[in-house]
Design a protein around this motif. Sequence first.
Motif, PDB file in Angstrom:
ATOM      1  N   PHE A 173       0.820  -1.214   0.000  1.00  0.00           N
ATOM      2  CA  PHE A 173       0.000   0.000   0.000  1.00  0.00           C
ATOM      3  C   PHE A 173       0.854   1.264   0.000  1.00  0.00           C
ATOM      4  O   PHE A 173       0.478   2.275  -0.594  1.00  0.00           O
ATOM      5  CB  PHE A 173      -0.930  -0.005   1.218  1.00  0.00           C
ATOM      6  CG  PHE A 173      -1.932   1.121   1.205  1.00  0.00           C
ATOM      7  CD1 PHE A 173      -2.946   1.164   0.269  1.00  0.00           C
ATOM      8  CD2 PHE A 173      -1.860   2.150   2.135  1.00  0.00           C
ATOM      9  CE1 PHE A 173      -3.869   2.201   0.243  1.00  0.00           C
ATOM     10  CE2 PHE A 173      -2.771   3.188   2.123  1.00  0.00           C
ATOM     11  CZ  PHE A 173      -3.785   3.221   1.183  1.00  0.00           C
ATOM     12  N   LYS A 174       2.010   1.224   0.633  1.00  0.00           N
ATOM     13  CA  LYS A 174       2.889   2.398   0.633  1.00  0.00           C
ATOM     14  C   LYS A 174       3.316   2.747  -0.789  1.00  0.00           C
ATOM     15  O   LYS A 174       3.351   3.925  -1.169  1.00  0.00           O
ATOM     16  CB  LYS A 174       4.109   2.161   1.507  1.00  0.00           C
ATOM     17  CG  LYS A 174       5.022   3.387   1.635  1.00  0.00           C
ATOM     18  CD  LYS A 174       6.204   3.117   2.528  1.00  0.00           C
ATOM     19  CE  LYS A 174       7.043   4.395   2.728  1.00  0.00           C
ATOM     20  NZ  LYS A 174       7.464   5.025   1.449  1.00  0.00           N
ATOM     21  N   GLY A 181      -0.787   8.819  -4.887  1.00  0.00           N
ATOM     22  CA  GLY A 181      -1.161   9.864  -3.946  1.00  0.00           C
ATOM     23  C   GLY A 181      -2.133   9.383  -2.880  1.00  0.00           C
ATOM     24  O   GLY A 181      -2.845   8.389  -3.068  1.00  0.00           O
ATOM     25  N   HIS A 182      -2.160  10.106  -1.774  1.00  0.00           N
ATOM     26  CA  HIS A 182      -2.978   9.698  -0.634  1.00  0.00           C
ATOM     27  C   HIS A 182      -4.485   9.770  -0.886  1.00  0.00           C
ATOM     28  O   HIS A 182      -5.218   8.892  -0.390  1.00  0.00           O
ATOM     29  CB  HIS A 182      -2.601  10.525   0.591  1.00  0.00           C
ATOM     30  CG  HIS A 182      -1.259  10.160   1.152  1.00  0.00           C
ATOM     31  ND1 HIS A 182      -1.073   9.093   1.998  1.00  0.00           N
ATOM     32  CD2 HIS A 182      -0.026  10.710   0.954  1.00  0.00           C
ATOM     33  CE1 HIS A 182       0.212   9.002   2.308  1.00  0.00           C
ATOM     34  NE2 HIS A 182       0.867   9.970   1.685  1.00  0.00           N
ATOM     35  N   ALA A 208     -13.952  -4.308  11.128  1.00  0.00           N
ATOM     36  CA  ALA A 208     -13.477  -3.007  11.620  1.00  0.00           C
ATOM     37  C   ALA A 208     -12.193  -2.617  10.894  1.00  0.00           C
ATOM     38  O   ALA A 208     -11.392  -3.478  10.508  1.00  0.00           O
ATOM     39  CB  ALA A 208     -13.229  -3.068  13.123  1.00  0.00           C
ATOM     40  N   ARG A 209     -12.022  -1.329  10.718  1.00  0.00           N
ATOM     41  CA  ARG A 209     -10.725  -0.812  10.255  1.00  0.00           C
ATOM     42  C   ARG A 209      -9.832  -0.704  11.484  1.00  0.00           C
ATOM     43  O   ARG A 209     -10.133   0.045  12.413  1.00  0.00           O
ATOM     44  CB  ARG A 209     -10.904   0.543   9.585  1.00  0.00           C
ATOM     45  CG  ARG A 209      -9.599   1.073   8.975  1.00  0.00           C
ATOM     46  CD  ARG A 209      -9.809   2.420   8.340  1.00  0.00           C
ATOM     47  NE  ARG A 209      -8.570   2.964   7.792  1.00  0.00           N
ATOM     48  CZ  ARG A 209      -8.396   4.228   7.447  1.00  0.00           C
ATOM     49  NH1 ARG A 209      -9.403   5.096   7.588  1.00  0.00           N
ATOM     50  NH2 ARG A 209      -7.243   4.648   6.959  1.00  0.00           N
ATOM     51  N   TYR A 210      -8.769  -1.470  11.486  1.00  0.00           N
ATOM     52  CA  TYR A 210      -7.912  -1.579  12.665  1.00  0.00           C
ATOM     53  C   TYR A 210      -6.872  -0.463  12.717  1.00  0.00           C
ATOM     54  O   TYR A 210      -6.419  -0.075  13.773  1.00  0.00           O
ATOM     55  CB  TYR A 210      -7.240  -2.949  12.663  1.00  0.00           C
ATOM     56  CG  TYR A 210      -6.690  -3.386  13.993  1.00  0.00           C
ATOM     57  CD1 TYR A 210      -7.546  -3.611  15.068  1.00  0.00           C
ATOM     58  CD2 TYR A 210      -5.325  -3.586  14.177  1.00  0.00           C
ATOM     59  CE1 TYR A 210      -7.051  -4.023  16.297  1.00  0.00           C
ATOM     60  CE2 TYR A 210      -4.822  -4.002  15.404  1.00  0.00           C
ATOM     61  CZ  TYR A 210      -5.686  -4.214  16.462  1.00  0.00           C
ATOM     62  OH  TYR A 210      -5.193  -4.621  17.663  1.00  0.00           O
ATOM     63  N   GLY A 211      -6.519   0.036  11.541  1.00  0.00           N
ATOM     64  CA  GLY A 211      -5.538   1.118  11.467  1.00  0.00           C
ATOM     65  C   GLY A 211      -4.928   1.172  10.085  1.00  0.00           C
ATOM     66  O   GLY A 211      -4.582   0.128   9.512  1.00  0.00           O
ATOM     67  N   GLY A 212      -4.814   2.375   9.512  1.00  0.00           N
ATOM     68  CA  GLY A 212      -4.211   2.485   8.193  1.00  0.00           C
ATOM     69  C   GLY A 212      -4.951   1.654   7.175  1.00  0.00           C
ATOM     70  O   GLY A 212      -6.158   1.804   6.978  1.00  0.00           O
ATOM     71  N   PRO A 247       2.628  -0.853 -11.790  1.00  0.00           N
ATOM     72  CA  PRO A 247       2.977  -2.067 -12.542  1.00  0.00           C
ATOM     73  C   PRO A 247       4.328  -2.675 -12.163  1.00  0.00           C
ATOM     74  O   PRO A 247       4.580  -3.835 -12.476  1.00  0.00           O
ATOM     75  CB  PRO A 247       2.964  -1.603 -13.998  1.00  0.00           C
ATOM     76  CG  PRO A 247       3.090  -0.112 -13.941  1.00  0.00           C
ATOM     77  CD  PRO A 247       2.435   0.303 -12.669  1.00  0.00           C
ATOM     78  N   SER A 248       5.165  -1.899 -11.481  1.00  0.00           N
ATOM     79  CA  SER A 248       6.462  -2.449 -11.084  1.00  0.00           C
ATOM     80  C   SER A 248       6.334  -3.460  -9.939  1.00  0.00           C
ATOM     81  O   SER A 248       7.249  -4.251  -9.701  1.00  0.00           O
ATOM     82  CB  SER A 248       7.411  -1.318 -10.661  1.00  0.00           C
ATOM     83  OG  SER A 248       6.955  -0.693  -9.471  1.00  0.00           O
ATOM     84  N   VAL A 249       5.177  -3.445  -9.227  1.00  0.00           N
ATOM     85  CA  VAL A 249       5.012  -4.380  -8.110  1.00  0.00           C
ATOM     86  C   VAL A 249       3.815  -5.315  -8.287  1.00  0.00           C
ATOM     87  O   VAL A 249       3.824  -6.450  -7.788  1.00  0.00           O
ATOM     88  CB  VAL A 249       4.871  -3.631  -6.762  1.00  0.00           C
ATOM     89  CG1 VAL A 249       6.142  -2.885  -6.423  1.00  0.00           C
ATOM     90  CG2 VAL A 249       3.674  -2.681  -6.767  1.00  0.00           C
TER      91      VAL A 249
END
Length: 305
Positions: A173-174, A181-182, A208-212, A247-249
Motif C-alpha cells: 500500500f505504501k 497519492g494519498h 473493523a478498520r484496525y488502522g491504516g 505495474p512495477s510491483v
Amino acid sequence: MEKILIVDDSILQAAQLKKILDDEYEVTTAHTAEEGLRLASADNYSLILLDVVMPGMDGFTLLKKLQEEIITQNVPVILITSLSDIENEQYGLILGAVDYITKPFHPLIIKARVNTHVKLYNYRRQIELQSRTDQLTGIANRRQHDSYSISKWNEAVRLQTPFTICMFDIDRFKVYNDTFGHPAGDKVIAAVAKTAASSLKRSTDFLARYGGEEFVGILLGDSSEKAFAHLKKIRQDVEDLHIAHDPSVSQWVTVSIGGVTVIPQKGSSYASYLKIADTMLYDAKKSGRNRVIWADEKMKILCEK
C-alpha cells in the motif's frame, strides 16, 4: 417508531400511560418487575417508564438490575411514583433514573418529558455511533472493535461456539500511495472495506478498520474450513475490482489475509488469538502476498496457493 416499555403493577395506570403515548410510540406494558426485566433485555427500547412501588421486586431494585445489564444500562428510565419526598427522588436519580414524576401526573407533562428523553437518547446514541465508526469507510473503528471483540469472545466461551479472527491488509500500500497519492489511497481503502463488508454482513459477522490499511474481521459459529473459504472469496473479490497498482510491483490492488478459528476456553484471551491471526497475515505476506493463510481449531495451517 420508537419503542417504550411501561412497567407498572397497576393494570389501570399502565393502560392510562399507554393511551397517552400510543399515538407517537410503540408501547409495551409489563405488570411485574421480573416481566419488565425480561422484556427490557429482549428488545431495543428508547425509554422505560417504571413504577417504584410494586409487590415483590420494587422499582428501585429493578432500576439497579437494568443498570447492571449491558443491553439495558444505557436505556433512560423515568420513575413514576406516589413517593413524593425528596429522599426517594434523590435516591432514584442517584441510581441512574433520568427523571422522576410523581402521581397524580398530567398527560401533557408525561408527553413532554417522554419526548425530551427520547430525543436525548437518540442524540446520545448518534454521537456514540459516530465515535465508534471509521469516517473514511463507514465501518467500525478500532474503538468499537476493542469493546465488541471482548464481549463476543466471552459469549463464545460461555456458549462454546467457534470464533474466527481474521486480519487483512492491502498489499504494497505504501507503494500505491507513493505512486498515485494519498487521496487515491483513501479511495482504495474505502473500496476494500466496502467489498469485505458486502460479504461480512450476517448478524454474526463483524468488520473493523484496525488502522491504516489494515482490517480485522470476526465471524461467529463458522468452522475453520467455512471461514477459510469465505475469506478466500473476499480476497478474490478485492482482486476482481481490478484497481490498477504500480505495474512495477503488481497489476491489481490485492489483499493478504491471515486468520485463526478456535473454540474459546475459559481463561483464554482474545488478544493471544489476535496475535496468531496477525502471525498468519505476516506469513501470507512473506509467502508471496495476495493469499490467505489460516490456523484451524487444532492449529493446523491451511494455505491458499
